[in-house]
Design an enzyme around this catalytic site. Structure first.
Site, PDB file in Angstrom:
ATOM      1  N   ASP A 217       0.814  -1.222   0.000  1.00 24.76           N
ATOM      2  CA  ASP A 217       0.000   0.000   0.000  1.00 24.76           C
ATOM      3  C   ASP A 217       0.846   1.271   0.000  1.00 24.76           C
ATOM      4  OD1 ASP A 217      -2.308  -1.643   0.220  1.00 24.76           O
ATOM      5  OD2 ASP A 217      -1.914  -1.816   2.361  1.00 24.76           O
TER       6      ASP A 217
ATOM      7  N   LYS B 242       2.131   2.179  -5.145  1.00 26.56           N
ATOM      8  CA  LYS B 242       2.876   1.737  -6.342  1.00 26.56           C
ATOM      9  C   LYS B 242       2.070   1.901  -7.623  1.00 26.56           C
ATOM     10  CE  LYS B 242       3.337  -2.347  -4.471  1.00 26.56           C
ATOM     11  NZ  LYS B 242       2.877  -2.106  -3.103  1.00 26.56           N
TER      12      LYS B 242
ATOM     13  N   GLY C 190      -4.106  -4.460  -4.301  1.00 24.00           N
ATOM     14  CA  GLY C 190      -5.121  -3.465  -4.659  1.00 24.00           C
ATOM     15  C   GLY C 190      -4.399  -2.203  -5.074  1.00 24.00           C
ATOM     16  N   HIS C 191      -4.418  -1.903  -6.355  1.00 26.76           N
ATOM     17  CA  HIS C 191      -3.701  -0.732  -6.845  1.00 26.76           C
ATOM     18  C   HIS C 191      -4.703   0.339  -7.283  1.00 26.76           C
ATOM     19  CE1 HIS C 191       0.025  -3.436  -7.603  1.00 26.76           C
ATOM     20  NE2 HIS C 191      -0.115  -3.079  -6.363  1.00 26.76           N
TER      21      HIS C 191
ATOM     22  N   GLN D  75       2.177  -5.996  -3.093  1.00 28.14           N
ATOM     23  CA  GLN D  75       2.526  -6.069  -1.667  1.00 28.14           C
ATOM     24  C   GLN D  75       3.813  -5.256  -1.408  1.00 28.14           C
ATOM     25  OE1 GLN D  75       1.697  -9.485  -3.159  1.00 28.14           O
ATOM     26  NE2 GLN D  75      -0.349  -8.716  -2.777  1.00 28.14           N
TER      27      GLN D  75
END
Ligand code: IMP
Length: 431
Positions: free
Chosen positions: A14, A17, A41-42, A225
Site C-alpha cells: 500500500d 505503487k 489493490g492498486h 505487496q
C-alpha cells in the site's frame, strides 16, 4: 539508461505503487505483474476518476501498452474476468494487449475456503490474510499439484484433475476445519465460461518478454505487496506467500538481472500495514487519526483500516539492501501537511536491555522499541506541487534526511492521488 524499470514496495504494501507504475508506464511498451494475485489493490486516479485494479497490471490504462501477467502470479480467472469487464465498462479495451503465462497457478474457490477456514481456526493467532486464497494457491504450486492457466486448454483433463484436487481439499475442510465441502462440479461450472475469454491470452510470457528485450522495448515490472510481506525476507509468519522483493521479478518472469536497469523502491512518507504482525513505529494517537483520515488508509482490497505509524528508516535501509534499490519514490508527502512535528525511526532498542539492535539481530519483535529523530512539520499545502523548489523548507529537510540515512537518491515524489500530482526529481527517467 533506464530501459527496464522495476517498481516495488519497500514497506508492508500500500505504498502507492499503482500510481507510480501508471506514471512511468506512459513511456513504456510493456507492463508486467510478476508475483502475488488479487490480494493486491492498486488505486489509480486519472483526471479525478478512480480505478482499483487487483490483478491486471496498472500500466494497462495506457492504450499503447501491452500487459503481462507472468508465471509468478497466481490467477483467479473469475476475478480476472470481473476486472476485464470493469475496464471495458470504462472504455478501456485490453483486447490483444493482455497476456497471461500458461504456467501461472490458478486460484479457485477451494483455496478461498481453505484460507478463510484456517484464519478462523487460528483465532487470535490469525495472520489477517486478505481471504483471497493466495496462500493455499502458492502451496499447491510448491506441492506440485496446482492447476495452472495452461491447463484450461484441456477441458477433459481439467475436470478429472479438479475432482481429485477438490477431494484432497474437502478432506481437510470437512474433517479438520469442520466446514462444508466444495462441489468440484460447481467450481468447474463457474470456470468453464472464463476459458473462452482468456484462451487467446494464454502464452509463454517468458518468451514474449525476451522478444521485447531483443526488440529494445521498454518494460516496467510492477510489484505487489511490499518487501516486509515477502515470504523469505518479511516479518514471518505475518507475510504473504510470494517473493515481493527483487528476486520475485527474476523467478516470476524468467527475465535475468542484467536486463533490470533501474530498481525503484516506493516508500510512503509514513508507514502503514494491514493484517497482523510486527510494526515497531505503530501509533495509536491523534497522529494515527491524521494519517487514517487524510491518507484514506483503508485497504483497497478488503476495506480494513490500515495500522499507521512514523516512517521506519531502519527497515527502509534493510529494504534498500535486499532489493538493490537504485532510487526511492516517496509517496503521500501531502498527508504530512499540517503536522507540528514529524518523526523518523532511526534505530531500534531492546526494551529489556536498552541496547540498540540492528535489523538482522531481531529475534523477537515484541522486544523492539523505536528510537526517533524529530523534525519540524510544515503548515503549507504540498498537495499537487510539481516542482522540488516549491516544497516547504521543512519538507525538503525531511526528504534530505531520508536520503542521508538510506544513502540512495529520492528520484520521484508523489504529492497527491492524481496522475499529475508528481515531482520528477531524476530528469532522465524517460530517456
Ligand atoms: P495474503 O496475501 O492474503 O495471504 O495475506 C497475508 C498478509 O499480507 C496479510 O497481512 C495481508 O493483509 C497482507 N497483504 C496481502 N496483500 C496485500 C496488499 O496488497 N497490500 C497490503 N497488505 C497485503
Amino acid at each position: 539508461m533506464n530501459k527496464n524499470i522495476v517498481i516495488l514496495g519497500t514497506q508492508w504494501g500500500d505504498e502507492g505503487k499503482g500510481k507510480i507504475v501508471d506514471y512511468l508506464t506512459s513511456d513504456s511498451s510493456y507492463v508486467v505483474r510478476y508475483q502475488g494475485g488479487h490480494n493486491a489493490g492498486h488505486t489509480l486516479v486519472v483526471n479525478g476518476k478512480k480505478t482499483i485494479l487487483h490483478l491486471i497490471p496498472s500500466g494497462l490504462l495506457h492504450n499503447n501498452v501491452i500487459g503481462v501477467i507472468s508465471n509468478g502470479v497466481v490467477v483467479s480467472p473469475l476475478e480476472l474476468i470481473k476486472e476485464i469487464n470493469m475496464l471495458k465498462k470504462n472504455h478501456i479495451c485490453i483486447n490483444k494487449r493482455l497476456f497471461i503465462s500458461r504456467s501461472s497457478p490458478l486460484v479457485l474457490q477451494y483455496h478461498i475456503e481453505m484460507d478463510i477456514a484456517r484464519e478462523k481456526k487460528l483465532g487470535i493467532s490469525a495472520l489477517g490474510t486478505t481471504g483471497r486464497g493466495i496462500g493455499p494457491a502458492y502451496e499447491d504450486k510448491v506441492a506440485r499439484r496446482a492447476l495452472r492457466i495452461g491447463d484450461l486448454k484441456n477441458e477433459k483433463n481439467l475436470s478429472m484433475r479438479l475432482e481429485k484436487i477438490v477431494s484432497y481439499y474437502n478432506h481437510q475442510l470437512v474433517s479438520f476445519y469442520k466446514q462444508k465441502p466444495v462441489d468440484y462440479k460447481i467450481v468447474l461450472r463457474d470456470l468453464l465460461p472464463t476459458i473462452d475469454v482468456i484462451y487467446d491470452m494464454i502464452k509463454d510470457t517468458t518468451n514474449i518478454l525476451h522478444r521485447a528485450i531483443k526488440d529494445k522495448k521498454k518494460i516496467v515490472f510492477e510489484g505487489a505487496q511490499g518487501s516486509f510481506l515477502d515470504i523469505d525476507h518479511g516479518t514471518y509468519p505475518y507475510v504473504t506467500s510470494s517473493n515481493s522483493t527483487i528476486g520475485g521479478v527474476l523467478t516470476g518472469t524468467g527475465v535475468g538481472p542484467k536486463h533490470l536497469d533501474y530498481i525503484l523502491g516506493v516508500t510512503k512518507a509514513y508507514s502503514t500495514r494491514v493484517g497482523y504482525g510486527p510494526f515497531p513505529t505503530e501509533l495509536f494517537d491523534n497522529t494515527d487519526k491524521h494519517f487514517s483520515n487524510k491518507g484514506h488508509e483503508f485497504g483497497s482490497t478488503t476495506g480494513r483500516k490500515r495500522r499507521t505509524g512514523w516512517l521506519d528508516a531502519v527497515s527502509l535501509c534493510q529494504s534498500v539492501h535486499i532489493n538493490s534499490l537504485s532510487g526511492l519514490c516517496i509517496t503521500k508527502l501531502d498527508v504530512l501537511d499540517g503536522l507540528n512535528e514529524i518523526k523518523i525511526c532511526v534505530a531500534y532498542r531492546n526494551v529489556h536491555t536498552s541496547e540498540v539492535i540492528s535489523f538482522s539481530d531481531i529475534d523477537d519483535w515484541e522486544n523492539v522499541t523505536p528510537i526517533y529523530e524529530t523534525y519540524p512539520g510544515w503548515n503549507r499545502k504540498t498537495l499537487g506541487i510539481k516542482k522540488l523548489e516549491d516544497l516547504p523548507y521543512e519538507a525538503r529537510n525531511y526528504l534530505d534526511r531520508i536520503e542521508e540515512i538510506t544513502q540512495i537518491p529520492i528520484d520521484i515524489i508523489s504529492t497527491g492521488p492524481d496522475r499529475s500530482d508528481i515531482i520528477l526529481v531524476k530528469d532522465n527517467f524517460f530517456i
